[in-house]
Design an enzyme around this catalytic site. Structure first.
Site, PDB file in Angstrom:
ATOM      1  N   SER A  98     -10.687   5.660  -6.790  1.00 40.85           N
ATOM      2  CA  SER A  98      -9.808   6.817  -6.639  1.00 40.85           C
ATOM      3  C   SER A  98     -10.384   7.998  -7.440  1.00 40.85           C
ATOM      4  CB  SER A  98      -8.383   6.442  -7.061  1.00 40.85           C
ATOM      5  OG  SER A  98      -7.448   7.408  -6.642  1.00 40.85           O
TER       6      SER A  98
ATOM      7  N   ASP B 159      -4.778   3.507   3.476  1.00 41.19           N
ATOM      8  CA  ASP B 159      -5.094   4.163   2.210  1.00 41.19           C
ATOM      9  C   ASP B 159      -4.635   5.617   2.230  1.00 41.19           C
ATOM     10  OD1 ASP B 159      -6.380   4.836  -0.216  1.00 41.19           O
ATOM     11  OD2 ASP B 159      -8.185   3.723   0.329  1.00 41.19           O
TER      12      ASP B 159
ATOM     13  N   HIS C  67      -4.586   1.479  -0.710  1.00 40.19           N
ATOM     14  CA  HIS C  67      -5.431   2.074  -1.743  1.00 40.19           C
ATOM     15  C   HIS C  67      -6.065   1.047  -2.674  1.00 40.19           C
ATOM     16  CE1 HIS C  67      -6.796   5.677  -3.765  1.00 40.19           C
ATOM     17  NE2 HIS C  67      -6.176   5.405  -4.901  1.00 40.19           N
TER      18      HIS C  67
END
Length: 299
Positions: free
Chosen positions: A117, A249, A276
């Site tokens: 991320s 995601d 995610h």
């Protein structure tokens, strides 16, 4: 039986402008001469901790890949600096911290990086700007090539949620209670679909919303990151790179596409049954794919 060094926690002194702070880190596996290069894991946020990424410790047990986790300065178990002004916090600070950790561990000659991320954003900029000679492989997991793409992806997906969820996401840390509610509802669909959330996932968010709450880094870094992009410099990433996202995601395909289009040596895999955090949702396959990638011959 694992050796005493298989799982250890320590601190790395990190000096900034003449002041020394402590970066907490944890190593699974043994970092010794002749072993496989360690994998340094850069957590997301900004403002979270490493805990939600602990499934990656599987790689040490099953693939003999030493794995290094750390909490970035101001987060988790590392030094908290709530009195520092917003100007103290920057990508350059966190890149310096990563350089310092690599030197402290003595692994500069050979290592790999996995950034997840926001951690992928930090990792990509680190590789572009620092060009670390010892880097063998880069993994950009569930990440974004620009902050505009992050904002666009989040806003697009948020439209499907009730107004109270949308309001919480919009308010962010200006209203922590509403933000936590909105973010967790959003994460149930696009963040981590395992319910109830795994304990390590929840522990990470305790640092953001619980009794140990410290939002100093998030409050400084989210404004700092507006306008951030690495797109026009991705061609400077020369090492083999693995781009990962999930079908559900919030790092949607269009947010990751520039990585695939512009990094010279790149592979992209979308986990069809994940959001995610495919390292939770398709854990065994994720570890196998990472293992396979790390076994590729480096540059």
């Amino acid at each position: 039986m694992a050796s005493p060094d298989f799982d250890r926690e320590e601190f790395a002194p990190f000096t900034v402008n003449g002041e020394t702070y402590q970066t907490w880190y944890r190593v699974f596996g043994e970092i010794t001469a002749g072993c496989r290069p360690p994998l340094i894991v850069i957590h997301g946020g900004p403002g979270l901790s490493h805990d939600y990424l602990l499934p990656l410790s599987d790689l040490a047990a099953t693939a003999q890949v030493p794995v290094v986790f750390y909490d970035q300065l101001g987060n988790g178990r590392s030094a908290r600096l709530p009195d520092k002004p917003h100007t103290f916090w920057s990508m350059h600070l966190f890149m310096d911290e990563l350089d310092n950790l690599i030197a402290h561990l003595g692994i500069g000659e050979a290592f790999d990086i996995l950034g997840q991320s926001y951690g992928g954003m930090l990792g990509a900029q680190y590789v572009v700007e620092r060009q670390p000679e010892g880097l063998r492989h880069l993994i950009l997991s569930n990440s974004f090539a620009s902050m505009d793409l992050w904002n666009q992806s989040l806003a697009q997906l948020a439209q499907a949620f009730p107004q109270d969820v949308q309001e919480g996401l919009r308010l962010g840390i200006s209203d922590v209670q509403k933000y936590e509610y909105g973010l967790m509802k959003f994460y149930e669909v696009h963040g981590c679909t395992i319910q109830p959330f795994p304990a390590d996932f929840s522990r990470t968010f305790e640092y953001a919303f619980g009794d140990k709450r410290d939002l100093t880094v998030a409050a400084a870094m989210f404004p700092y990151l507006q306008g951030w992009t690495i797109i026009d410099r991705l061609h400077l990433i020369k090492v083999p790179t693995f781009v990962v996202n999930g079908r559900a995601d919030f790092a949607q395909d269009f947010a990751a596409q520039p990585f695939f289009d512009r990094i010279p040596k790149v592979k992209w895999l979308t986990f069809e049954n994940s959001s995610h955090m495919p390292f939770w949702e398709e854990r065994d396959r994720y570890m196998q794919e990472v293992k396979n990638f790390l076994e590729l011959t480096g540059p």
